[in-house]
Design an enzyme around this catalytic site. Sequence first.
Site, PDB file in Angstrom:
ATOM      1  N   GLY A 202       0.847  -1.194   0.000  1.00 38.23           N
ATOM      2  CA  GLY A 202       0.000   0.000   0.000  1.00 38.23           C
ATOM      3  C   GLY A 202       0.877   1.237   0.000  1.00 38.23           C
TER       4      GLY A 202
ATOM      5  N   SER B 196      -0.801   7.497   1.913  1.00 37.46           N
ATOM      6  CA  SER B 196      -0.081   8.428   2.796  1.00 37.46           C
ATOM      7  C   SER B 196       0.705   7.689   3.878  1.00 37.46           C
ATOM      8  CB  SER B 196      -1.060   9.355   3.511  1.00 37.46           C
ATOM      9  OG  SER B 196      -2.012   9.834   2.642  1.00 37.46           O
TER      10      SER B 196
ATOM     11  N   ARG C  69      -0.577   0.004  -5.854  1.00 31.71           N
ATOM     12  CA  ARG C  69      -1.621  -0.541  -6.730  1.00 31.71           C
ATOM     13  C   ARG C  69      -1.454  -0.005  -8.148  1.00 31.71           C
ATOM     14  NH1 ARG C  69      -7.940   0.206  -5.286  1.00 31.71           N
ATOM     15  NH2 ARG C  69      -7.214   2.299  -4.852  1.00 31.71           N
TER      16      ARG C  69
ATOM     17  N   LYS D 265      -6.747   1.455  10.709  1.00 23.53           N
ATOM     18  CA  LYS D 265      -7.508   1.782  11.917  1.00 23.53           C
ATOM     19  C   LYS D 265      -8.991   1.715  11.571  1.00 23.53           C
ATOM     20  CE  LYS D 265      -3.914   4.772  13.928  1.00 23.53           C
ATOM     21  NZ  LYS D 265      -3.437   6.151  14.103  1.00 23.53           N
TER      22      LYS D 265
ATOM     23  N   ALA E 163       0.430  11.101   8.914  1.00 19.78           N
ATOM     24  CA  ALA E 163       1.467  10.656   7.974  1.00 19.78           C
ATOM     25  C   ALA E 163       2.383  11.788   7.516  1.00 19.78           C
ATOM     26  CB  ALA E 163       0.789   9.989   6.774  1.00 19.78           C
TER      27      ALA E 163
ATOM     28  N   LYS F 176     -11.091   6.420  17.520  1.00 20.35           N
ATOM     29  CA  LYS F 176     -10.714   7.848  17.471  1.00 20.35           C
ATOM     30  C   LYS F 176     -11.055   8.468  16.106  1.00 20.35           C
ATOM     31  CE  LYS F 176      -7.195   7.846  14.641  1.00 20.35           C
ATOM     32  NZ  LYS F 176      -6.873   8.701  13.496  1.00 20.35           N
TER      33      LYS F 176
ATOM     34  N   THR G  85      -5.424  13.675  16.264  1.00 20.06           N
ATOM     35  CA  THR G  85      -6.363  13.596  15.137  1.00 20.06           C
ATOM     36  C   THR G  85      -7.497  14.603  15.274  1.00 20.06           C
ATOM     37  OG1 THR G  85      -5.868  11.238  15.089  1.00 20.06           O
ATOM     38  CG2 THR G  85      -7.653  11.972  13.715  1.00 20.06           C
TER      39      THR G  85
ATOM     40  N   ARG H 242      -7.812  13.516   7.963  1.00 16.77           N
ATOM     41  CA  ARG H 242      -8.870  13.374   6.950  1.00 16.77           C
ATOM     42  C   ARG H 242     -10.231  13.217   7.616  1.00 16.77           C
ATOM     43  NH1 ARG H 242      -5.526   9.237   4.298  1.00 16.77           N
ATOM     44  NH2 ARG H 242      -5.733   8.434   6.395  1.00 16.77           N
ATOM     45  N   ASN H 243     -10.265  12.535   8.779  1.00 15.82           N
ATOM     46  CA  ASN H 243     -11.541  12.344   9.472  1.00 15.82           C
ATOM     47  C   ASN H 243     -12.085  13.662  10.001  1.00 15.82           C
ATOM     48  OD1 ASN H 243     -12.237   9.318   9.641  1.00 15.82           O
ATOM     49  ND2 ASN H 243     -10.042   9.389  10.038  1.00 15.82           N
TER      50      ASN H 243
ATOM     51  N   GLU I 105     -11.618   6.804   7.524  1.00 16.02           N
ATOM     52  CA  GLU I 105     -12.100   5.508   8.017  1.00 16.02           C
ATOM     53  C   GLU I 105     -13.341   5.620   8.903  1.00 16.02           C
ATOM     54  OE1 GLU I 105     -11.160   2.554   7.222  1.00 16.02           O
ATOM     55  OE2 GLU I 105      -8.994   2.349   7.010  1.00 16.02           O
TER      56      GLU I 105
HETATM   57  N1  LIG Z   1      -2.690   8.791   6.767  1.00 16.00           N
HETATM   58  C1  LIG Z   1      -2.402   8.766   8.047  1.00 16.00           C
HETATM   59  O1  LIG Z   1      -1.958   9.774   8.605  1.00 16.00           O
HETATM   60  C2  LIG Z   1      -2.605   7.520   8.847  1.00 16.00           C
HETATM   61  C3  LIG Z   1      -3.394   6.490   8.389  1.00 16.00           C
HETATM   62  N2  LIG Z   1      -3.596   5.386   9.150  1.00 16.00           N
HETATM   63  C4  LIG Z   1      -4.427   4.276   8.684  1.00 16.00           C
HETATM   64  O2  LIG Z   1      -3.718   3.582   7.661  1.00 16.00           O
HETATM   65  C5  LIG Z   1      -4.633   2.988   6.748  1.00 16.00           C
HETATM   66  C6  LIG Z   1      -4.236   3.377   5.341  1.00 16.00           C
HETATM   67  O3  LIG Z   1      -4.314   4.774   5.308  1.00 16.00           O
HETATM   68  P1  LIG Z   1      -3.598   5.705   4.259  1.00 16.00           P
HETATM   69  O4  LIG Z   1      -2.319   5.177   3.785  1.00 16.00           O
HETATM   70  O5  LIG Z   1      -3.547   7.037   4.887  1.00 16.00           O
HETATM   71  O6  LIG Z   1      -4.713   5.672   3.116  1.00 16.00           O
HETATM   72  P2  LIG Z   1      -4.679   6.312   1.672  1.00 16.00           P
HETATM   73  O7  LIG Z   1      -6.078   6.528   1.267  1.00 16.00           O
HETATM   74  O8  LIG Z   1      -3.732   7.455   1.672  1.00 16.00           O
HETATM   75  O9  LIG Z   1      -4.025   5.131   0.791  1.00 16.00           O
HETATM   76  C7  LIG Z   1      -4.605   3.855   0.677  1.00 16.00           C
HETATM   77  C8  LIG Z   1      -3.707   2.963  -0.153  1.00 16.00           C
HETATM   78  O10 LIG Z   1      -4.332   1.683  -0.281  1.00 16.00           O
HETATM   79  C9  LIG Z   1      -4.457   1.345  -1.651  1.00 16.00           C
HETATM   80  N3  LIG Z   1      -5.652   0.534  -1.851  1.00 16.00           N
HETATM   81  C10 LIG Z   1      -5.668  -0.770  -2.159  1.00 16.00           C
HETATM   82  N4  LIG Z   1      -6.909  -1.219  -2.275  1.00 16.00           N
HETATM   83  C11 LIG Z   1      -7.715  -0.189  -2.039  1.00 16.00           C
HETATM   84  C12 LIG Z   1      -9.129  -0.029  -2.071  1.00 16.00           C
HETATM   85  N5  LIG Z   1      -9.941  -1.048  -2.358  1.00 16.00           N
HETATM   86  N6  LIG Z   1      -9.639   1.176  -1.775  1.00 16.00           N
HETATM   87  C13 LIG Z   1      -8.830   2.213  -1.497  1.00 16.00           C
HETATM   88  N7  LIG Z   1      -7.478   2.134  -1.478  1.00 16.00           N
HETATM   89  C14 LIG Z   1      -6.930   0.938  -1.759  1.00 16.00           C
HETATM   90  C15 LIG Z   1      -4.499   2.692  -2.372  1.00 16.00           C
HETATM   91  O11 LIG Z   1      -4.111   2.522  -3.721  1.00 16.00           O
HETATM   92  C16 LIG Z   1      -3.490   3.482  -1.559  1.00 16.00           C
HETATM   93  O12 LIG Z   1      -2.189   3.155  -1.967  1.00 16.00           O
HETATM   94  C17 LIG Z   1      -6.030   3.512   7.159  1.00 16.00           C
HETATM   95  O13 LIG Z   1      -6.676   2.522   7.909  1.00 16.00           O
HETATM   96  C18 LIG Z   1      -5.738   4.703   8.042  1.00 16.00           C
HETATM   97  O14 LIG Z   1      -6.736   4.898   9.036  1.00 16.00           O
HETATM   98  C19 LIG Z   1      -2.999   5.229  10.365  1.00 16.00           C
HETATM   99  C20 LIG Z   1      -2.179   6.211  10.855  1.00 16.00           C
HETATM  100  C21 LIG Z   1      -1.913   7.423  10.132  1.00 16.00           C
HETATM  101  O1  LIG Z   2      -4.623   7.968  12.227  1.00 14.64           O
HETATM  102  C1  LIG Z   2      -4.214   9.062  11.972  1.00 14.64           C
HETATM  103  C2  LIG Z   2      -3.300   9.806  12.878  1.00 14.64           C
HETATM  104  O2  LIG Z   2      -2.856   9.017  13.916  1.00 14.64           O
HETATM  105  C3  LIG Z   2      -4.630   9.732  10.716  1.00 14.64           C
HETATM  106  O3  LIG Z   2      -5.887  10.266  10.857  1.00 14.64           O
HETATM  107  P1  LIG Z   2      -6.775  10.588   9.573  1.00 14.64           P
HETATM  108  O4  LIG Z   2      -7.047   9.276   8.886  1.00 14.64           O
HETATM  109  O5  LIG Z   2      -7.993  11.232  10.119  1.00 14.64           O
HETATM  110  O6  LIG Z   2      -5.976  11.521   8.694  1.00 14.64           O
END
Ligand SMILES: NC(=O)C1=CN([C@@H]2O[C@H](COP(=O)(O)OP(=O)(O)OC[C@H]3O[C@@H](n4cnc5c(N)ncnc54)[C@H](O)[C@@H]3O)[C@@H](O)[C@H]2O)C=CC1
Ligand SMILES: O=C(CO)COP(=O)(O)O
Length: 336
Positions: free
Chosen positions: A10, A13, A34, A108, A142, A193, A250, A257-258, A284
């Site tokens: 993945g 971010s 992807r 999450k 991130a 959260k 957050t 984003r939330n 999420e």
């Molecule tokens: N962005 C942040 O600051 C943080 C995110 N998280 C958690 O990490 C997880 C991933 O978050 P992000 O990387 O930020 O998400 P994002 O939306 O930035 O990226 C998601 C990634 O998953 C891929 N992907 C594969 N299958 C997918 C589908 N069916 N639908 C959507 N995307 C798909 C996308 O291509 C992309 O590379 C989430 O559960 C988020 O809550 C946790 C801590 C920090």
């Molecule tokens: O989990 C996160 C920070 O710890 C990121 O939060 P958001 O998905 O709301 O951007």
Amino acid sequence: MAPQHITVLGAGSWGTAFAKVLADAGRDVTIWARRPEIAAEISGAHTNSGYLPGIALPAGLKATADAEEALAHAQAVVLAVPSQSLRANLTGWRELLPPDATLVSLAKGVELGTLKRMSEVIAEITGASESRILVVTGPNLAREIAQEQPAAAVFACVDHERAVAFQQASSAPYFRPYTNTDVVGAELGGACKNVIALSCGMAAGLGYGANTLATLITRGLAETARLGTKLGADPLTFAGLAGVGDLVATCSSPLSRNRTFGERLGHGETLEEAQRAAGGQVAEGVMSCSSIRELAQTKGVDMPLADAMHRVCHEGADPRRVGAELLGRERKHEWS
Ligand SMILES: NC(=O)C1=CN([C@@H]2O[C@H](COP(=O)(O)OP(=O)(O)OC[C@H]3O[C@@H](n4cnc5c(N)ncnc54)[C@H](O)[C@@H]3O)[C@@H](O)[C@H]2O)C=CC1
Ligand SMILES: O=C(CO)COP(=O)(O)O
């Protein structure tokens, strides 16, 4: 022993920022994207401009859109796709996962329908024992991590030795992971959260200030702890980085984003308009408010904020009216 070859599945971010942490910690990291053009950009230009604009990624970070190639030598596999897509993605990767690799969950959320936490989905799909599954959570926006701003995280795994090995593998000068064996608490803290951050954004969108924010954070934490303890979590986990820590970051940051999504709803945008504005990036809490609400109902736990967010997001309830209803509920003791 700390894993040296680590694959991140993945390239959004958090997947990209966490891959940078691992590379900065001295690991040999391959990231799966992807979209082939994102893999090419990470390998060639050392950037991921769609998700982390302006961030220079380590030159040694390799990327590919071929999952088999990405997983070939992995000693640890980091799952960095959104919660509701983890099952489908993991089913496709199942046969490619090295048998002893640590499986690390960044997501999450709580799965719709099954009401499972991500570590439960991972165990079900891969057949891995819970001692192989590790959860990363905490206040980790991130973009701030990618900018190398100081931060800490929780690495939760029932196998303490495995958590310590991954902690060694992931400690960068700006990133300090703590271990914990409370996987249930760590996962529920992270999932809940996001729902509370939605409510805080919504309150901001309605024009409310710091008192409302603090009330939502604190009462949100109370309902998270109520559900968590019912499911066997250690209440102390919610006082730590996975609970209070992640809520503070957050719920108060415009980078969330939330929170941003909730703010749009508070301004009167529809769910579809807010989703369009998010540009494909996942908030999420929009899905987890429903699964967490249902999980709480099945366990007989009162979670008024999760219920309120579900009604606003999925039943068309008016945010201002929902706020008034929350305040008008039957009066009670703070800890009942
Ligand atoms: N962005 C942040 O600051 C943080 C995110 N998280 C958690 O990490 C997880 C991933 O978050 P992000 O990387 O930020 O998400 P994002 O939306 O930035 O990226 C998601 C990634 O998953 C891929 N992907 C594969 N299958 C997918 C589908 N069916 N639908 C959507 N995307 C798909 C996308 O291509 C992309 O590379 C989430 O559960 C988020 O809550 C946790 C801590 C920090
Ligand atoms: O989990 C996160 C920070 O710890 C990121 O939060 P958001 O998905 O709301 O951007």
